[in-house]
Structure formats: structure tokens, C-alpha cells
Write an enzyme that holds these catalytic residues in place. Structure first.
Site, PDB file in Angstrom:
ATOM      1  N   GLY A 154       0.434  -0.858  -0.006  1.00 49.36           N
ATOM      2  CA  GLY A 154      -0.246  -0.012  -0.322  1.00 49.36           C
ATOM      3  C   GLY A 154       0.517   1.156   0.434  1.00 49.36           C
ATOM      4  O   GLY A 154       0.425   2.703  -0.041  1.00 49.36           O
TER       5      GLY A 154
ATOM      6  N   TYR B 266     -10.586   7.266  -9.755  1.00 44.74           N
ATOM      7  CA  TYR B 266      -9.416   8.278  -8.458  1.00 44.74           C
ATOM      8  C   TYR B 266     -10.228  10.125  -8.186  1.00 44.74           C
ATOM      9  O   TYR B 266      -8.830   9.922  -7.167  1.00 44.74           O
ATOM     10  CB  TYR B 266      -8.905   6.879  -7.978  1.00 44.74           C
ATOM     11  CG  TYR B 266      -8.846   5.974  -8.134  1.00 44.74           C
ATOM     12  CD1 TYR B 266     -10.378   4.830  -7.410  1.00 44.74           C
ATOM     13  CD2 TYR B 266      -8.046   5.497  -9.263  1.00 44.74           C
ATOM     14  CE1 TYR B 266      -9.637   3.494  -8.028  1.00 44.74           C
ATOM     15  CE2 TYR B 266      -7.691   3.971  -9.069  1.00 44.74           C
ATOM     16  CZ  TYR B 266      -8.667   2.876  -9.096  1.00 44.74           C
ATOM     17  OH  TYR B 266      -8.990   1.790  -8.879  1.00 44.74           O
TER      18      TYR B 266
ATOM     19  N   CYS C 246     -16.331   9.408 -24.933  1.00 40.30           N
ATOM     20  CA  CYS C 246     -18.071   9.556 -25.179  1.00 40.30           C
ATOM     21  C   CYS C 246     -18.131   9.761 -23.798  1.00 40.30           C
ATOM     22  O   CYS C 246     -19.602  10.040 -22.826  1.00 40.30           O
ATOM     23  CB  CYS C 246     -18.697   9.624 -26.280  1.00 40.30           C
ATOM     24  SG  CYS C 246     -19.199   7.925 -25.425  1.00 40.30           S
TER      25      CYS C 246
ATOM     26  N   TYR D 260      -1.662   0.052 -12.832  1.00 43.21           N
ATOM     27  CA  TYR D 260      -2.903   0.388 -12.543  1.00 43.21           C
ATOM     28  C   TYR D 260      -3.314   1.199 -13.813  1.00 43.21           C
ATOM     29  O   TYR D 260      -4.259   1.445 -14.062  1.00 43.21           O
ATOM     30  CB  TYR D 260      -3.852   0.506 -11.383  1.00 43.21           C
ATOM     31  CG  TYR D 260      -2.814  -0.132  -9.930  1.00 43.21           C
ATOM     32  CD1 TYR D 260      -3.414  -1.468  -9.787  1.00 43.21           C
ATOM     33  CD2 TYR D 260      -2.672   0.847  -9.012  1.00 43.21           C
ATOM     34  CE1 TYR D 260      -3.171  -1.934  -9.096  1.00 43.21           C
ATOM     35  CE2 TYR D 260      -2.046  -0.226  -7.939  1.00 43.21           C
ATOM     36  CZ  TYR D 260      -2.111  -1.551  -8.236  1.00 43.21           C
ATOM     37  OH  TYR D 260      -1.826  -2.231  -6.216  1.00 43.21           O
TER      38      TYR D 260
HETATM   39  N1  LLP Z   1      -1.274  -6.445  -1.858  1.00 41.11           N
HETATM   40  C1  LLP Z   1      -3.225  -6.955  -1.729  1.00 41.11           C
HETATM   41  C2  LLP Z   1      -4.235  -8.166  -1.856  1.00 41.11           C
HETATM   42  C3  LLP Z   1      -3.998  -5.959  -2.985  1.00 41.11           C
HETATM   43  O1  LLP Z   1      -4.912  -5.805  -2.661  1.00 41.11           O
HETATM   44  C4  LLP Z   1      -2.778  -5.277  -3.572  1.00 41.11           C
HETATM   45  C5  LLP Z   1      -3.243  -3.489  -4.384  1.00 41.11           C
HETATM   46  C6  LLP Z   1      -1.467  -4.678  -3.348  1.00 41.11           C
HETATM   47  C7  LLP Z   1      -0.769  -5.863  -2.546  1.00 41.11           C
HETATM   48  C8  LLP Z   1      -0.691  -3.876  -3.770  1.00 41.11           C
HETATM   49  O2  LLP Z   1      -0.419  -3.051  -2.996  1.00 41.11           O
HETATM   50  P1  LLP Z   1      -0.016  -1.435  -3.619  1.00 41.11           P
HETATM   51  O3  LLP Z   1       0.965  -1.491  -2.932  1.00 41.11           O
HETATM   52  O4  LLP Z   1      -0.304  -1.356  -5.643  1.00 41.11           O
HETATM   53  O5  LLP Z   1      -0.283  -0.176  -3.179  1.00 41.11           O
HETATM   54  N2  LLP Z   1      -6.569   0.635  -8.601  1.00 41.11           N
HETATM   55  C9  LLP Z   1      -5.945   1.625  -7.837  1.00 41.11           C
HETATM   56  C10 LLP Z   1      -5.396   0.031  -7.009  1.00 41.11           C
HETATM   57  C11 LLP Z   1      -5.428  -0.474  -6.291  1.00 41.11           C
HETATM   58  C12 LLP Z   1      -5.075  -2.306  -5.461  1.00 41.11           C
HETATM   59  C13 LLP Z   1      -5.820  -3.111  -4.931  1.00 41.11           C
HETATM   60  N3  LLP Z   1      -5.118  -4.061  -4.299  1.00 41.11           N
HETATM   61  C14 LLP Z   1      -5.253   2.917  -8.033  1.00 41.11           C
HETATM   62  O6  LLP Z   1      -4.843   2.424  -9.657  1.00 41.11           O
HETATM   63  O7  LLP Z   1      -4.856   3.634  -6.690  1.00 41.11           O
END
Ligand code: LLP
Length: 441
Positions: free
Chosen positions: A255, A338, A365, A394
């Protein structure tokens, strides 16, 4: 590595604005990985995603350095391009996968099955069967799923190592759509039920409780929620250990946010480690256990490595100055979904003085198809190239063919050389999987 550091020294021209540290300006052009983005646009066409290979390795290394004793399971959902998975496999990364598709790709890329965790709040029976057959760990998200997996694995004569995804009830202070550990979120087992479910699992065939897992959200810019989640998780580790269960791993998810805006302060992997490791180490020592710590970064590894290059179709002066480009939210949905900020650079006039306020919009559109609102930028004309920065996480992975728009190509650059790592789709791909019933022939 501090991602809030910007390189303000464009090569061969006066610095007019700051650019992230692996992107350079030379002769008024934006460069990535030693390659001139305007030449890449000419060579491969637009829209196009361009990824800097070295930056991925730098980011992965920064995580490994901050957590030398942990296993890093790259979150494949952030960017599942095969070349990127392969690169990370070669670096020894594991993978957090959230579907059979991601599992398939991770294994094909050479990520070792021992370093894969199959996550997900609503897995199909087929996916659970594949996890059991392929011998990867599963993070179980509900009591229902525990029983289904136990039956499936038992019938195959397999024993699957499992963790439970815990809902730790922590507010990560991020966009509500990507906060995943709130009490009301759809993910995980409520903390109060965790001990019971481990007790139940230890009596079931086909499953072996071996770890514990949480993930509180994404694009988190304050480290306090990581510490809070670690404390709550370690309290549960203590209770589960007291049941006589040997927890071999503690997966604290990820995160970690990145600075999309120039003045945004984002913690580094080292800050992430400072928030987690003291608690993790103190509590494991107290309990006399030595589980492996696992982290699942996605955004940090790939977010800033990639730009989306797009060409200006039209400039219109209306209530605002609209710059219509050839990429739409079908290729980069984050601003639409977002309200997220992506820095926009006029790639062929990168160091020129800002002259006008522009909004960069796509061709879809929908009114929400806006990449950048009211930005002060150099003069923009039809044919100019606009780069949207920090599009590696993403971005392509959330793309679609909406509005009859085939997805674009992806290019990997290293030391000035470029390779196509995904060809652009064409209209044939719009029809490829469709069929007409005979009566419509
Ligand atoms: N582990 C799990 C179980 C997850 O669900 C996620 C992301 C991660 C790790 C990786 O998290 P990160 O290090 O990337 O923060 N589409 C959204 C973000 C969705 C995140 C979903 N889960 C965006 O574009 O901000």
C-alpha cells in the site's frame, strides 16, 4: 531512494520545471531510459506506454534493501505485463496473484511457486483447484472458502498451505475506493473471528494453516496505519500461536504510496520498514517464533517507471482550453475513477515556458474522460506529444476497449534502446472473440 526528489537539471537547456528523477529533458525533449520520447512516438505511433527497465530494478532493489530479511511478493495486478513479471522473477521476486490469470502469468514468467500467494475475496472453485494442483499458498477470505478449499484439496489428495486474510479495521487515509482494511470493507475475516477460524482450519483435511495476511489499502502516504495494522496483526499472531499453530509467514500486504504531485510527500520503503519492523521484530522475539515476513508492493515497484505517450488531435478554446489527445480513459482510468493526479509534460517542448492553462482530455464520449485539469503548460498545438507520468501502476492493467478502442502497445526502454513488449491491438481484436448466432448471418 527518495521519490520526492526531482531532477531539476534538464540536460542541454535551462531548467523550466522539475521532472521526476529518472526522466530527463534534453534539447527541449522528454527522455525516458535514455530514449527521446518524441522519437519513440514517431517510431511506434501513439498512444503508447513506455517503461524504463532500469527504474523497475531500482525500485525493487530499494524494497529489498529496506526489508533484507523479508520476501517481496510483487502485486501482479499493478502491471501484469509479461516482460515485467519476467524481469522481477529474475530478481527473485515472489508474486501476490488475485486470479488464475495472474497465477498462470506469474508461473510462466518463472516466479517460483513457493513464493506465490493466491489472494482474493471471491475465488471460483476452479481457481481453488488450480491453486491446490499447482501447489501455491492460498490466502483464505471466508469460512465458506475454507470449507470449499478443504474439500477440493482433500479430493485431490493435496494439502494446501493457507493464511487467512484478516480485516484489521484500520483506516489508511487513502481514497475510499482503495481502502481495503476498514471494518466495512469486503476483504478479510473480522479480527474477532480470526482465532476461531484458525482453530477450525487446524481440524480440516486438505488445508494447513501456515500464515496470516492483511492488506489495508493502496496509495497510503502516512506510515502510522502500517504500524497500527502490524500491532493488530501481531496480537493475532500471539493468539494463533497460543493455539499451537506454527505460523511460518506473516504477510502484511503493501500500500506504500508514491508522489504523483510534485509537492506530495510520500514515504519510502525505508520509512515503511521503520513503521513495521520494530513491532514485528519485538513481538516475534517475545513469542520466540521466527515467521517469514512477506510484503506485496505493486505501485511502488512500477508506478513511476512508465509514461503514457499520447498525441494531440485538436486544441479547442471553449469555456476552457481543451487539448484533445489520442489516449482515453480506456488506457488510463485512474484520473476518471479516483480523481487521481498524473503530471502532464509536453514531450516535444518539455522545457519551454508555461504559457496557457489547458485541460488534457481523451476522445471518449464521457465528460469524465479528463487526464489533467487546468494545468499551466507550454503552448500546445495539434501534433504535439503529451506524456502522462507515473502511469506504470494500474495503467495498462486496468485498460479496456471501451468505445471501440483497441488497446495500445507497450515499449520497454533501456539505455536508449527500445523493444516492443506488447503489440498494439487493432480492430480485429474488437471482433476476435465475438460470434453471430446463425439467424443474424
Ligand atoms: N496486496 C493486495 C492483497 C492488494 O489487494 C494490493 C492492491 C496490493 C497488494 C498492492 O498494493 P500497492 O502496493 O500497489 O498499493 N487501482 C487502484 C489501486 C488498487 C489496489 C488494489 N490492491 C489505483 O489505481 O490506485
Amino acid at each position: 531512494m527518495d521519490k520526492t526528489t526531482y531532477n531539476i537539471m534538464p540536460v542541454n537547456c535551462a531548467p523550466m520545471f522539475t521532472i521526476k528523477n529518472h526522466l530527463e529533458i534534453r534539447n527541449n525533449h522528454l527522455f525516458i531510459g535514455g530514449a527521446d520520447t518524441t522519437e519513440l512516438a514517431g517510431k511506434y505511433g501513439t498512444p503508447i506506454y513506455i517503461t524504463n527497465e532500469s527504474r523497475i530494478i531500482e525500485n525493487f532493489s530499494a524494497y529489498r534493501k529496506a526489508f533484507p530479511d523479508a520476501d517481496i511478493y510483487y502485486a501482479a495486478k499493478a502491471n501484469g505485463s509479461f516482460a515485467i513479471l519476467r524481469m522481477l522473477a529474475k530478481e527473485g521476486s515472489g508474486a501476490d496473484v488475485f486470479s488464475y490469470g495472474e497465477l498462470y502469468m506469474a508461473l510462466l514468467a518463472g516466479i517460483s511457486r513457493e513464493k506465490i500467494l493466491f489472494n482474493g475475496n471471491s475465488k471460483t472453485d476452479f481457481e481453488l483447484r488450480k491453486a491446490a494442483e499447482l501447489g501455491v499458498k492460498v490466502s483464505v477470505d471466508s469460512r465458506d472458502e475454507l470449507h470449499t478449499l478443504s474439500e477440493i484439496a482433500g479430493s485431490l489428495g493435496k494439502t494446501v498451505e493457507i493464511a487467512f486474510r484478516v480485516n484489521p479495521d484500520v483506516s489508511p487515509g487513502t481514497h475510499p475506493k482503495i481502502a481495503t482494511g476498514l471494518r466495512t470493507s469486503k476483504f478479510g475475516i473480522p479480527s474477532g473471528e480470526v482465532v476461531d477460524i484458525y482453530r477450525e482450519a487446524s481440524g480440516l483435511p486438505g488445508v494447513m494453516p501456515a500464515g496470516i495476511h492483511c492488506h489495508i489499502g493502496s496509495q497510503i502516504l502516512d506510515t502510522a496505519p502500517f504500524t497500527e495494522a502490524t500491532q493488530k496483526m501481531m496480537n493475532l499472531v500471539e493468539e494463533v500461536t497460543a493455539l499451537g499453530i506454527d505460523l511460518k509467514f506473516v504477510d502484511l500486504g503493501s500500500g506504500l504510496g508514491i508522489p504523483y504531485k510534485k509537492d506530495e510527500h510520500a514515504p519510502t520503503p525505508a520509512d515503511h520498514a521503520d513503521a513495521i519492523l520494530p513491532v514485528f521484530q519485538e513481538r516475534t522475539e517475545e513469542l520466540g517464533i521466527s515467521p517469514k515476513l512477506i510484503l506485496e508492493p505493486g505501485r511502488y515497484i512500477v508506478g513511476d517507471t512508465t509514461i503514457l505517450l499520447t498525441r494531440v488531435n485538436t486544441v479547442k478554446k471553449a469555456a476552457k482550453n481543451f487539448v484533445g489527445v489520442d489516449a482515453g480513459f480506456n488506457l488510463l482510468i485512474r484520473p476518471t475513477m479516483y480523481d487521481s493526479y498524473h503530471y502532464a509534460v509536453v514531450a516535444n517542448r518539455a522545457a519551454s515556458k508555461p504559457e496557457e492553462i489547458y485541460s488534457i482530455v481523451g476522445p471518449i464520449c464521457e465528460t469524465g474522460d479528463v487526464f489533467a485539469r487546468d494545468r499551466e503548460l507550454p503552448r500546445i498545438e495539434k501534433g504535439d506529444i503529451v506524456a502522462l507520468l507515473d502511469a506504470g501502476a494500474y495503467g495498462f492493467s486496468m485498460s479496456s476497449q471501451y468505445n471501440g478502442r483497441p488497446r495500445c502497445a507497450e515499449i520497454l526502454v533501456k539505455e536508449g534502446k527500445s523493444d516492443v513488449i506488447r503489440s498494439a491491438e487493432d480492430v480485429g481484436d474488437l471482433i476476435a472473440k465475438q460470434k453471430l448466432p446463425a439467424r443474424l448471418m
